[in-house]
Design a protein around this motif. Sequence first.
Motif, short mmCIF file in Angstrom:
data_model
loop_
_atom_site.label_atom_id
_atom_site.label_comp_id
_atom_site.label_asym_id
_atom_site.label_seq_id
_atom_site.Cartn_x
_atom_site.Cartn_y
_atom_site.Cartn_z
N HIS A 269 0.81 -1.22 0.00
CA HIS A 269 0.00 0.00 0.00
C HIS A 269 0.84 1.27 0.00
O HIS A 269 0.30 2.37 -0.12
CB HIS A 269 -0.93 0.03 1.22
N LEU A 270 2.17 1.12 0.15
CA LEU A 270 3.04 2.29 0.27
C LEU A 270 3.40 2.92 -1.07
O LEU A 270 3.81 4.08 -1.13
CB LEU A 270 4.34 1.90 0.99
N GLY A 271 3.29 2.15 -2.14
CA GLY A 271 3.72 2.66 -3.45
C GLY A 271 5.21 2.98 -3.46
O GLY A 271 5.64 3.97 -4.05
N PHE A 272 6.00 2.13 -2.81
CA PHE A 272 7.43 2.40 -2.63
C PHE A 272 8.18 2.32 -3.97
O PHE A 272 8.06 1.35 -4.70
CB PHE A 272 8.03 1.39 -1.66
N ARG B 140 33.99 4.44 -3.14
CA ARG B 140 33.13 5.05 -4.15
C ARG B 140 31.87 5.64 -3.51
O ARG B 140 31.53 5.33 -2.37
CB ARG B 140 32.73 4.04 -5.22
N ARG B 141 31.17 6.49 -4.29
CA ARG B 141 29.92 7.10 -3.84
C ARG B 141 28.80 6.80 -4.82
O ARG B 141 29.04 6.52 -6.00
CB ARG B 141 30.06 8.63 -3.73
N LEU B 142 27.58 6.87 -4.31
CA LEU B 142 26.39 6.85 -5.16
C LEU B 142 25.28 7.59 -4.44
O LEU B 142 25.37 7.85 -3.24
CB LEU B 142 25.97 5.42 -5.53
N ALA B 143 24.24 7.94 -5.17
CA ALA B 143 23.10 8.66 -4.59
C ALA B 143 21.84 7.81 -4.75
O ALA B 143 21.63 7.18 -5.80
CB ALA B 143 22.92 10.01 -5.27
N LEU B 144 21.03 7.77 -3.71
CA LEU B 144 19.76 7.05 -3.72
C LEU B 144 18.62 8.02 -3.45
O LEU B 144 18.77 8.97 -2.69
CB LEU B 144 19.73 5.96 -2.64
N MET B 145 17.49 7.75 -4.06
CA MET B 145 16.26 8.45 -3.72
C MET B 145 15.15 7.42 -3.62
O MET B 145 15.03 6.56 -4.49
CB MET B 145 15.90 9.50 -4.78
N TYR B 146 14.38 7.49 -2.54
CA TYR B 146 13.21 6.61 -2.45
C TYR B 146 12.02 7.40 -1.94
O TYR B 146 12.17 8.40 -1.23
CB TYR B 146 13.48 5.37 -1.60
N SER B 147 10.84 6.96 -2.33
CA SER B 147 9.62 7.66 -1.95
C SER B 147 8.51 6.66 -1.65
O SER B 147 8.49 5.55 -2.20
CB SER B 147 9.18 8.62 -3.07
N TYR B 148 7.60 7.07 -0.78
CA TYR B 148 6.44 6.24 -0.46
C TYR B 148 5.35 7.15 0.10
O TYR B 148 5.60 8.31 0.45
CB TYR B 148 6.81 5.14 0.54
N THR B 149 4.14 6.62 0.19
CA THR B 149 2.98 7.39 0.65
C THR B 149 2.27 6.64 1.76
O THR B 149 2.09 5.42 1.67
CB THR B 149 2.01 7.65 -0.52
N VAL B 150 1.87 7.37 2.80
CA VAL B 150 1.18 6.78 3.94
C VAL B 150 -0.10 7.56 4.20
O VAL B 150 -0.09 8.80 4.22
CB VAL B 150 2.06 6.79 5.20
N SER B 151 -1.21 6.86 4.41
CA SER B 151 -2.48 7.51 4.69
C SER B 151 -2.44 8.25 6.02
O SER B 151 -1.73 7.85 6.95
CB SER B 151 -3.59 6.45 4.73
N SER B 152 -3.19 9.33 6.12
CA SER B 152 -3.25 10.10 7.36
C SER B 152 -3.89 9.29 8.49
O SER B 152 -3.76 9.66 9.66
CB SER B 152 -4.02 11.40 7.15
#
Length: 315
Positions: free
Chosen positions: A150-153, A211-223
Amino acid sequence: MRLLAGLSQKSLARRIGCNTSYVSKMECGAVPPTVDFARLADDALRAGGDLVDRWQTWYELRRRGDAGRQTAVSEAINVETASTTLLVTHERTTLSFDGDAYAITVLRELENRTERSYNGYEVRIHVDAFPDDVERSRVHHRAHPLVWDHLGFRCWWAPMMSDLDPRKPGAGPTIELVADPTQTVTDKMIEGWIRFEGKRYGELLTLHPGRRLALMYSYTVSSTQWGTWYQRRMRVPTRRLDVELDFPQGLRTLVWGKAITAGDRIGPLGSQIDEHTENGRSIWSWTNGKPEFGDRYRFEWRFGNPPSRQPEEHR
């Protein structure tokens, strides 16, 4: 924890690759704990990160207590340069609320200071609609548990943090990665694993030593699952932390915060939370140029004109 797991000292030692006498000395406090031992024992005992958290608390209290003694300082572990952990050179987190759900986006630039390569990164998602009422929270989240699907990760990889734009996921030199849940710790907490593997073409990426790298992650949680708070705990050595809280201007939001040390001492954040308005949004920003390892930075807010949908409706 060992006894609850039904393991002898010999069995635990075999699982984590050390001798029985070392486990015995560790349990009775004859030798100081190490972060490697904490991680291995945590995994073997399925402690869900609790042993690592306890090590971090112990280390931070010891570091601060020994700060004035030169002999102890000379022997102290330098967490940032230790060869047992990654370093987060910069983290930027945005929490955005639309009146119905919270969208969270996290950007992290990682530097591998260890002697081994990494093919993934662990994430932990924790929610609580009623953090100040344990029993109410337990009942509420048993009826409304956190579910990975349900998070849409979603998550992305890029060579540099500047290549990632939370407003345009997938734009520029980025690769969308595969992520899987590893365990549901409680009704309010899920752990996941970001695989350094391209979701579309199956590219295999690796973070090699130095070495380096960049990560981005997103998700949604109901109120219905999220309370009026957000917290970051420094589980990994971090050089800079930015937090942005983004609300509809019509909610008339007031935001405040506090810092909680590894020893559970509560104090001010150390720098101001700035507010500005943009396109009908109230945006609160905060920066820490030197977050303390093991500390927690907690933000809370109150709506002067609260939205109609609140967790109380779902008790």
